[in-house]
Design a protein around this motif. Sequence first.
Motif, PDB file in Angstrom:
ATOM      1  N   SER A  60       0.824  -1.220   0.000  1.00 53.97           N
ATOM      2  CA  SER A  60       0.000   0.000   0.000  1.00 53.97           C
ATOM      3  C   SER A  60       0.852   1.262   0.000  1.00 53.97           C
ATOM      4  N   ARG A  78       3.442   6.459  -2.595  1.00 56.60           N
ATOM      5  CA  ARG A  78       4.659   6.863  -3.304  1.00 56.60           C
ATOM      6  C   ARG A  78       4.329   7.256  -4.749  1.00 56.60           C
ATOM      7  N   SER A 100       5.110  10.438   2.467  1.00 58.53           N
ATOM      8  CA  SER A 100       4.714  10.646   3.853  1.00 58.53           C
ATOM      9  C   SER A 100       3.864  11.921   3.978  1.00 58.53           C
ATOM     10  N   ARG A 109      -6.139   9.802   1.327  1.00 63.61           N
ATOM     11  CA  ARG A 109      -6.387   8.479   1.903  1.00 63.61           C
ATOM     12  C   ARG A 109      -7.757   7.966   1.467  1.00 63.61           C
ATOM     13  N   ARG A 156       0.449   1.100   6.873  1.00 63.87           N
ATOM     14  CA  ARG A 156       0.336   1.722   8.192  1.00 63.87           C
ATOM     15  C   ARG A 156      -1.058   1.512   8.773  1.00 63.87           C
ATOM     16  N   ASP A 157      -2.033   1.337   7.890  1.00 65.15           N
ATOM     17  CA  ASP A 157      -3.430   1.274   8.344  1.00 65.15           C
ATOM     18  C   ASP A 157      -4.162   0.072   7.772  1.00 65.15           C
ATOM     19  N   ARG A 166      -0.114  12.030  12.693  1.00 69.76           N
ATOM     20  CA  ARG A 166      -1.159  12.618  11.845  1.00 69.76           C
ATOM     21  C   ARG A 166      -2.540  12.241  12.377  1.00 69.76           C
TER      22      ARG A 166
HETATM   23  O1   DC Z   1       5.667   1.689   3.487  1.00 73.87           O
HETATM   24  P1   DC Z   1       6.280   2.813   2.709  1.00 73.87           P
HETATM   25  O2   DC Z   1       7.524   3.335   3.344  1.00 73.87           O
HETATM   26  O3   DC Z   1       6.480   2.465   1.255  1.00 73.87           O
HETATM   27  O4   DC Z   1       5.205   4.011   2.748  1.00 73.87           O
HETATM   28  C1   DC Z   1       5.455   5.245   2.156  1.00 73.87           C
HETATM   29  C2   DC Z   1       4.691   6.321   2.894  1.00 73.87           C
HETATM   30  O5   DC Z   1       3.286   6.130   2.756  1.00 73.87           O
HETATM   31  C3   DC Z   1       4.968   6.383   4.384  1.00 73.87           C
HETATM   32  O6   DC Z   1       5.443   7.667   4.747  1.00 73.87           O
HETATM   33  C4   DC Z   1       3.660   6.149   5.076  1.00 73.87           C
HETATM   34  C5   DC Z   1       2.630   6.189   4.010  1.00 73.87           C
HETATM   35  N1   DC Z   1       1.705   5.057   4.105  1.00 73.87           N
HETATM   36  C6   DC Z   1       0.534   5.262   4.753  1.00 73.87           C
HETATM   37  O7   DC Z   1       0.290   6.344   5.250  1.00 73.87           O
HETATM   38  N2   DC Z   1      -0.390   4.258   4.821  1.00 73.87           N
HETATM   39  C7   DC Z   1      -0.121   3.066   4.282  1.00 73.87           C
HETATM   40  N3   DC Z   1      -1.036   2.100   4.365  1.00 73.87           N
HETATM   41  C8   DC Z   1       1.098   2.833   3.638  1.00 73.87           C
HETATM   42  C9   DC Z   1       2.007   3.850   3.571  1.00 73.87           C
END
Ligand code: DC
Length: 357
Positions: free
Chosen positions: A143, A148, A204, A213, A234-235, A291
């Motif tokens: 995700s 990115r 980020s 989102r 992250r979620d 956040r």
């Molecule tokens: O996992 P990653 O490092 O490739 O994620 C890149 C950015 O995206 C990171 O700063 C957090 C965000 N992200 C997010 O907010 N929710 C997700 N499900 C995945 C990544």
Amino acid sequence: APLHAAVEQFVAALVHADEDDAVLHAFDHLHAGRAAQPGDVAAVDAGQDRDPDRVRRPAPDAELVGRDLDERQLRDVREVFQGTPLRINDPACVAKTFPEYFERFADVARAAPVIAIDGPSASGKGTVAARVAATLGYAYLDSGALYRLTALAARRAAVAWTDEAAVAAIAAALDVAFTGEDILLNGAVVGDAIRTEEISSGASQVAALPAVREALLFRQRVFNQAPGLVGDGRDMGSVIFPRATLKVFLTASAEARAERRYKQLISKGFSANLPHLLADLRQRDERDSQRSVAPLRQEADARLLDTTSLTIDEAVNQVLEWAAQALQKALPVDGAGSVFFNLNPLRAPVRGMKVSP
Ligand code: DC
């Protein structure tokens, strides 16, 4: 056999239906346990030029519900439905005209299992998630790549990462395909262009915007197909797949993560500076966890996996062990648990999104 035919027609109707009424109608046929009239389905199929008299909510006496189907019939339903994507254009409308729709539907459906792996940047969750998915034969959703890609597409369109409405529009229209190893943006391989420190920072930043989102929410849920999905981010466990079969919070100390990231960058031929990476990681951790929308945190029902002193193999094996336990528990008593069905209402058609299990 008539039920089978009805289910098949129902699935065809779902796939083609543009009208929620038509979906409800087909759904009622299914639950009535009788074959849909061929004319009905043709009308559903045809969409615009359907005969309004034929596509209607069935009369009250036809409104039998799922419990009227016996166990064997329910299994037939699950079998035919296996892996079928369901698209509901307007869930709010469905909930209004047919309040118990989703509950009743859940009676005959079983969502494909999801293993949600969340954690901070550079914790190794991507590597672990991909390996777990490969071992189980599940699809894998990276995700973070979507955030990115959004940051990259915004940069290319000269849109500022702080312009919420414009970035959300870019996220919603993102023409992306995941094909095995490669990620394609507008048909072209993206490669490491989304892995630079600059785009990491941009991702980020755009990930902190609620509208972005929201725009990416349903795009992620389509990945939940049979036989199963491993999603990392992250979620995954908190927002995207709150009913995941297994939730893992995978982390490691900031120092260990900075060092892994350093080695990764060097091995890819990028230049890197360890103290800078550590400072940058801490800044991103801070932003991702502070956040207001979908902050990075361990869910109450997530298992903690600290990989600071684990090898990748050890981390993968631990997740597989937990997954086996969780999948075992998720099996229903009737033994029909090996049959899964993609129960994720998509609010909007997903344009340009190829789902590659
Ligand atoms: O996992 P990653 O490092 O490739 O994620 C890149 C950015 O995206 C990171 O700063 C957090 C965000 N992200 C997010 O907010 N929710 C997700 N499900 C995945 C990544």
